[in-house]
Design an enzyme around this catalytic site. Structure first.
Site, mmCIF file in Angstrom:
data_model
loop_
_atom_site.group_PDB
_atom_site.id
_atom_site.type_symbol
_atom_site.label_atom_id
_atom_site.label_comp_id
_atom_site.label_asym_id
_atom_site.label_seq_id
_atom_site.Cartn_x
_atom_site.Cartn_y
_atom_site.Cartn_z
ATOM 1 N N THR A 191 0.865 -1.195 0.000
ATOM 2 C CA THR A 191 0.000 0.000 0.000
ATOM 3 C C THR A 191 0.896 1.237 0.000
ATOM 4 O O THR A 191 1.357 1.650 -1.060
ATOM 5 C CB THR A 191 -0.972 0.019 1.208
ATOM 6 O OG1 THR A 191 -0.232 -0.126 2.417
ATOM 7 C CG2 THR A 191 -1.990 -1.099 1.093
ATOM 8 N N LYS A 250 3.858 -7.129 3.740
ATOM 9 C CA LYS A 250 3.648 -5.700 3.506
ATOM 10 C C LYS A 250 3.389 -5.055 4.855
ATOM 11 O O LYS A 250 2.919 -5.706 5.792
ATOM 12 C CB LYS A 250 2.506 -5.442 2.527
ATOM 13 C CG LYS A 250 1.134 -5.880 2.927
ATOM 14 C CD LYS A 250 0.362 -4.907 3.766
ATOM 15 C CE LYS A 250 0.402 -3.525 3.145
ATOM 16 N NZ LYS A 250 -0.316 -2.567 4.049
ATOM 17 N N THR A 263 1.121 -9.844 11.802
ATOM 18 C CA THR A 263 1.333 -8.484 11.335
ATOM 19 C C THR A 263 0.493 -8.240 10.120
ATOM 20 O O THR A 263 -0.027 -9.165 9.527
ATOM 21 C CB THR A 263 2.755 -8.237 10.897
ATOM 22 O OG1 THR A 263 2.826 -6.858 10.540
ATOM 23 C CG2 THR A 263 3.112 -9.037 9.672
ATOM 24 N N GLU A 322 5.770 4.020 7.503
ATOM 25 C CA GLU A 322 5.351 5.239 6.804
ATOM 26 C C GLU A 322 6.237 6.421 7.191
ATOM 27 O O GLU A 322 6.332 6.783 8.348
ATOM 28 C CB GLU A 322 3.882 5.543 7.110
ATOM 29 C CG GLU A 322 2.941 4.621 6.339
ATOM 30 C CD GLU A 322 1.477 4.858 6.619
ATOM 31 O OE1 GLU A 322 0.667 4.500 5.760
ATOM 32 O OE2 GLU A 322 1.149 5.391 7.692
ATOM 33 N N ASN A 376 -0.292 10.468 6.437
ATOM 34 C CA ASN A 376 -1.500 10.118 7.175
ATOM 35 C C ASN A 376 -2.495 11.251 7.329
ATOM 36 O O ASN A 376 -3.613 11.041 7.780
ATOM 37 C CB ASN A 376 -1.134 9.534 8.536
ATOM 38 C CG ASN A 376 -0.618 8.128 8.353
ATOM 39 O OD1 ASN A 376 -1.336 7.272 7.866
ATOM 40 N ND2 ASN A 376 0.644 7.910 8.699
ATOM 41 N N THR A 407 -7.531 10.553 0.574
ATOM 42 C CA THR A 407 -7.725 11.463 -0.571
ATOM 43 C C THR A 407 -6.606 11.386 -1.593
ATOM 44 O O THR A 407 -5.727 10.562 -1.483
ATOM 45 C CB THR A 407 -7.860 12.906 -0.053
ATOM 46 O OG1 THR A 407 -6.779 13.170 0.850
ATOM 47 C CG2 THR A 407 -9.150 13.077 0.679
#
Lengths: 409, 409
Positions: free
Chosen positions: B159, B185, B196, B282, B404, B409
């Site tokens: 992702t 992932k 996980t 991230e 985040n 969007t």
């Protein structure tokens, strides 16, 4: 929260209750010329109470204050420095905290056990005691009983805070006007568990220190213990309250008819300070309030509310005005509390997004507009029982990272 | 971690163990043309095991996979989509997960209970099933047993991940070459508690599904369950393992002389994948490893290691290359575990900063240089007992917030 039993004092502060003076100034602990040492002094011995961080590494001033309060239960002064936490500083740190206390007692002509000491700032660095001593020597001449004194004190306790935090309420006890005021600092390493950052409460109510201690602990659980900025519980959290008794009411007991007004007033002061800390969290652009109802117990509701408010993903989404309720329900589901996975309702403000665990189509533009405001309220109804709680926090922003990527430098 | 009982397979992947093919492609769930659906298929019924998220809101595909595995204990295929988590999607979501499973089974000519299904992406939005169906119909023709097949599958499960995550090791059992490979992932909502994100393990070892389940759970506890990116436990975490048995070894048991090699190999695959997830968290710029020793128990060490690695303040300081050990000790003190506050040592890499809870003067330039590296190791010795643990995480950066603040969007 029921009937309003008290009145806000708009320009009130910690010097508003009868008997209190305060001062603040720059002594050289902060690099810029901002205030970094302050004191609140009471004309008479005040019944006192305090709650302390649950972090195992309690800073030296907390140990010293706790010892002193255990001795007498009364205080005449609360001395605070910012810019240095005097935490994890070993034996020298403890000696420094004792020295601060003794020096302040000497210049005020009171007993050292009547002085509470507190520190906030960087951990693990020894205090520059020559600067602290210089500050202590100058403070008595700066003491004022007006708003300026309170203002100077409030500024002296800030670190990365952007705004000073002060609340004042008034009500009557036995027909006598009683005032409660509070000042606090927060900003980062905010996930109080027992007390918060630094909080100072003054009141002129007549109340014994053991009852004051009980009430202080109770209101802490629904105020400072219900906020989080970053999930990190500080080594220096402490909330200290002093009651001068100069309002001259009959001494408060739990059966006193005006006890509920005192309790409501103290709770309001502590909750407002707690919300101010959350709103002024490091880097924050808005206050997030999470209201959980319908839980199996209040404790379950508290745990769920704090899990939501502590979620980095929820906090980032609020910063970005993204109505990502999936992150809220994910937080509900990992809070370790009983949840019926089929009966959850979620609202952002008035906008219903999930009903009985089923997604509801909502107007994204309306949600965006709401989320752009400076306060975002997350409502969660578990539809299981009567447990409820409110928690407060703030959004996670670029500035939080910027501030904390280089705190010491 | 003791003697190396296995060899890394440099270019190995999930199609390296005998009997496995894989495929991945774009079917239209992601907005860009990146891969978003993939499958791993085994030539024979493979002994299978899985662990699932502890989040109460488990996504629909997890429920479907669990039911199927409980039926037979073997799998022929693992089907995954990215871009949509199919979580909190109610009855339609469950119907969609069952439909994915049935469609995949039909085109492969196998039983539906032999297909595991998994999803990852945004929560609370229904799958576009026409696109999923189109992908499922095209996947069989794309199945390959070479590195390209593995690569396509690995890309299909990502992702916000920036890099694909694949590990492969080999060793001998009864003189037969056995291979274990894994793909995963991660990226955000990473605080696994049970399994996980998504992890897929293939092996050609001959091993029964109940023993595979036991070992998978054990290694998960010291790999995926020891990482955190943001403290948020996802609704979709799942780790699935398939053992084809085509290595033709005598079936593994705990008393088999080569069982330790299998266990070590599986642990290595899972730990390496877990570290890759942490490093590619991230917005992350570096991997943080926290080693806690000298704790009263392994469980205490685990809790302390995860508290440190989960601290936003520690993560921000590492991002800013700030040797702020005060935040590390504050995290140790709030972990809720037994700690002797006078005997703690802290090192960053080789640089001693705290010894027996006393600050040690260190060279800031050397520390800065170390912290600028792409891996930072935090060593904490409590000097109390023999409990130890290692946890992995990443720094907290502007990019975490950016990603985040606008995920949907």
């Amino acid at each position: 929260m029921g009937q309003q039993l008290f009145t806000m004092v708009q320009d009130g502060g910690i010097t508003t209750p009868r008997g209190f003076k305060a001062a603040g100034m720059h002594c050289g602990l902060k690099k810029t010329d901002r205030h970094d040492i302050g004191v609140v002094v009471c004309d008479v011995p005040a019944a006192a109470a305090a709650v302390y961080t649950t972090n195992l590494f309690q800073a030296a001033p907390l140990q010293v204050t706790r010892e002193s309060l255990n001795e007498g239960g009364t205080l005449r002064a609360m001395l605070v420095n910012s810019g240095n936490a005097n935490a994890c500083t070993g034996e020298q740190g403890e000696a420094d905290a004792r020295s601060m206390q003794a020096q302040m007692a000497e210049v005020l002509g009171i007993s050292k056990n009547e002085v509470a000491v507190a520190s906030t700032g960087v951990i693990g660095v020894l205090l520059k005691m020559d600067r602290v001593s210089s500050g202590i020597a100058q403070l008595p001449a700066k003491l004022r009983s007006d708003a300026q004194g309170a203002d100077d004190f409030c500024k002296a306790i800030l670190t990365t805070d952007l705004v000073k935090k002060e609340v004042c309420v008034t009500f009557t006890v036995d027909g006598q006007q009683v005032t409660i005021a509070g000042a606090a600092k927060g900003s980062g390493m905010i996930h109080p568990n027992m007390a918060t950052m630094l909080g100072f409460v003054t009141t002129d109510a007549k109340i014994g220190s053991s009852l004051l201690q009980e009430v202080l602990r109770e209101v802490t659980d629904v105020s400072f213990n219900m906020i989080t900025v970053d999930g990190d519980t500080s080594t220096n959290d402490m909330l200290v309250a002093m009651a001068s008794g100069l309002a001259d009411n009959r001494e408060l007991t739990r059966s006193h008819p005006d006890f509920t007004a005192f309790e409501a007033g103290l709770r309001h002061v502590c909750q407002e300070l707690a919300k101010m800390i959350a709103r002024d969290g490091e880097g924050a652009t808005k206050l997030i309030e999470t209201v959980v109802i319908g839980a199996q117990s209040d404790a379950a509701a508290q745990a769920i509310a704090k899990t939501i408010i502590g979620s980095s993903l929820v906090k980032s989404a609020v910063f970005g005005a993204d109505a990502n309720w999936g992150r809220i329900i994910a937080a509900v589901g990992r809070a370790g509390q009983p949840v019926n996975v089929n009966t959850v309702d979620i609202r952002l403000g008035d906008i219903l997004m999930l009903e009985q665990s089923t997604p509801i189509l909502f107007d994204e533009d309306v949600a965006l507009e709401y989320l752009k405001g400076d306060t975002v309220v997350i409502h969660v109804n578990l539809n299981m029982g009567s447990g409820q709680a409110i928690a407060w926090g703030c959004d996670l922003t670029y500035d939080y990272v910027r501030i904390n990527a280089a705190y010491r430098t």
